[in-house]
Design a protein around this motif. Structure first.
Motif, short mmCIF file in Angstrom:
data_model
loop_
_atom_site.label_atom_id
_atom_site.label_comp_id
_atom_site.label_asym_id
_atom_site.label_seq_id
_atom_site.Cartn_x
_atom_site.Cartn_y
_atom_site.Cartn_z
N ARG A 104 0.82 -1.21 0.00
CA ARG A 104 0.00 0.00 0.00
C ARG A 104 0.86 1.26 0.00
O ARG A 104 0.75 2.09 -0.89
CB ARG A 104 -0.92 -0.02 1.22
CG ARG A 104 -1.82 1.16 1.31
CD ARG A 104 -2.76 1.01 2.50
NE ARG A 104 -3.56 2.21 2.69
CZ ARG A 104 -4.29 2.43 3.74
NH1 ARG A 104 -4.35 1.54 4.71
NH2 ARG A 104 -4.98 3.53 3.85
N TYR A 105 1.72 1.41 1.01
CA TYR A 105 2.46 2.66 1.17
C TYR A 105 3.66 2.78 0.21
O TYR A 105 3.76 3.76 -0.52
CB TYR A 105 2.93 2.82 2.62
CG TYR A 105 1.80 3.11 3.56
CD1 TYR A 105 1.31 4.40 3.71
CD2 TYR A 105 1.20 2.10 4.31
CE1 TYR A 105 0.26 4.68 4.58
CE2 TYR A 105 0.16 2.36 5.18
CZ TYR A 105 -0.31 3.66 5.31
OH TYR A 105 -1.33 3.92 6.18
N PHE A 106 4.57 1.81 0.23
CA PHE A 106 5.77 1.94 -0.59
C PHE A 106 5.45 1.99 -2.09
O PHE A 106 6.11 2.74 -2.82
CB PHE A 106 6.78 0.85 -0.25
CG PHE A 106 7.59 1.15 1.00
CD1 PHE A 106 7.34 2.27 1.79
CD2 PHE A 106 8.61 0.32 1.38
CE1 PHE A 106 8.08 2.54 2.93
CE2 PHE A 106 9.37 0.58 2.52
CZ PHE A 106 9.10 1.69 3.30
N PRO A 107 4.47 1.24 -2.60
CA PRO A 107 4.14 1.39 -4.02
C PRO A 107 3.71 2.82 -4.39
O PRO A 107 4.02 3.30 -5.48
CB PRO A 107 3.00 0.40 -4.25
CG PRO A 107 3.22 -0.65 -3.21
CD PRO A 107 3.72 0.11 -2.01
N VAL A 108 3.02 3.49 -3.48
CA VAL A 108 2.59 4.87 -3.74
C VAL A 108 3.81 5.77 -3.89
O VAL A 108 3.89 6.57 -4.83
CB VAL A 108 1.66 5.39 -2.62
CG1 VAL A 108 1.46 6.89 -2.72
CG2 VAL A 108 0.33 4.66 -2.66
N PHE A 109 4.78 5.65 -2.99
CA PHE A 109 5.95 6.52 -3.06
C PHE A 109 6.86 6.15 -4.22
O PHE A 109 7.49 7.02 -4.82
CB PHE A 109 6.68 6.54 -1.71
CG PHE A 109 5.86 7.23 -0.66
CD1 PHE A 109 5.61 8.60 -0.75
CD2 PHE A 109 5.30 6.53 0.39
CE1 PHE A 109 4.81 9.24 0.18
CE2 PHE A 109 4.51 7.16 1.33
CZ PHE A 109 4.26 8.53 1.23
N GLU A 110 6.90 4.88 -4.58
CA GLU A 110 7.64 4.47 -5.78
C GLU A 110 7.01 5.14 -7.01
O GLU A 110 7.72 5.66 -7.87
CB GLU A 110 7.59 2.94 -5.90
CG GLU A 110 8.36 2.37 -7.06
CD GLU A 110 9.85 2.18 -6.79
OE1 GLU A 110 10.54 1.71 -7.70
OE2 GLU A 110 10.32 2.49 -5.68
N LYS A 111 5.69 5.14 -7.06
CA LYS A 111 4.97 5.76 -8.19
C LYS A 111 5.19 7.28 -8.22
O LYS A 111 5.39 7.85 -9.29
CB LYS A 111 3.47 5.45 -8.07
CG LYS A 111 2.64 6.00 -9.20
CD LYS A 111 1.17 5.65 -9.03
CE LYS A 111 0.36 6.28 -10.14
NZ LYS A 111 -1.07 6.13 -9.93
N VAL A 112 5.15 7.91 -7.05
CA VAL A 112 5.38 9.36 -6.99
C VAL A 112 6.76 9.69 -7.55
O VAL A 112 6.91 10.62 -8.36
CB VAL A 112 5.24 9.88 -5.53
CG1 VAL A 112 5.76 11.31 -5.40
CG2 VAL A 112 3.79 9.81 -5.07
N LEU A 113 7.77 8.95 -7.13
CA LEU A 113 9.13 9.20 -7.62
C LEU A 113 9.21 8.99 -9.14
O LEU A 113 9.85 9.77 -9.85
CB LEU A 113 10.14 8.31 -6.90
CG LEU A 113 10.41 8.68 -5.44
CD1 LEU A 113 11.17 7.56 -4.74
CD2 LEU A 113 11.18 10.00 -5.35
#
Length: 166
Positions: A75-84
């Motif tokens: 949930r969380y790390f995929p979101v930040f990976e996508k943001v980057l």
């Protein structure tokens, strides 16, 4: 409480916002500040989940750990990976270090304390961690013996709870 610039500030977010603004870590405009706030609030949610692990009763600890790692990795790390990926820059917001970058590094370090290979599926987060960790002031702060606190040890939990329930 933090004493800074003749003020006594309480509340983590107020302190962090003040320091971030003072040291130009809070974006260049209102739009960047809104993005920084949005990302940081999500990170605070994950932070609370990670920190709560040591407070779980023994019979719930394994289930909590599994749930915590699932949310972190799916949930969380995929979101930040996508943001980057979508931002395409070295930082989460804009073209310079922000409060959100510092907070994300701390969340990554906390998650790795629970599961050292947690970034295995996240190449952009791996690069981000390496890049932000090598900023000279951050690198110095992360050295052994720094002020960065280790995770709460289970034996410390019972001591803390006695303080509040005595």
């Amino acid at each position: 409480m933090v004493e800074i610039d003749g003020m006594k500030l309480v509340q983590t977010r107020a302190i962090a916002n003040y320091i971030a603004t003072k040291y130009n870590l809070y974006g260049k405009d209102l739009k960047e500040r809104a993005l920084i706030d949005m990302y940081v609030e999500g990170m605070f949610d994950l932070n609370e989940l990670l920190k709560s692990c040591v407070f779980q009763p023994a019979d719930k600890k394994e289930q909590h750990f599994t749930n915590m790692m699932d949310k972190t990795e799916n949930r969380y790390f995929p979101v930040f990976e996508k943001v980057l990926k979508e931002h395409g820059k070295d930082f989460l917001v804009g073209n310079q270090l922000s409060r959100a970058d510092v907070q994300l590094l701390e969340i990554i370090l906390m998650a790795e304390e629970f599961k050292p290979d947690i970034l295995a599926k996240f190449p952009l987060l791996q690069s981000f961690k390496a890049r932000i960790s090598n900023i000279p002031t951050i690198k110095k702060f992360l050295q052994p013996g720094s002020q960065r606190k280790p995770p709460t040890q289970e034996e410390d939990v019972s001591k803390m709870l006695k303080i509040f329930h005595s």
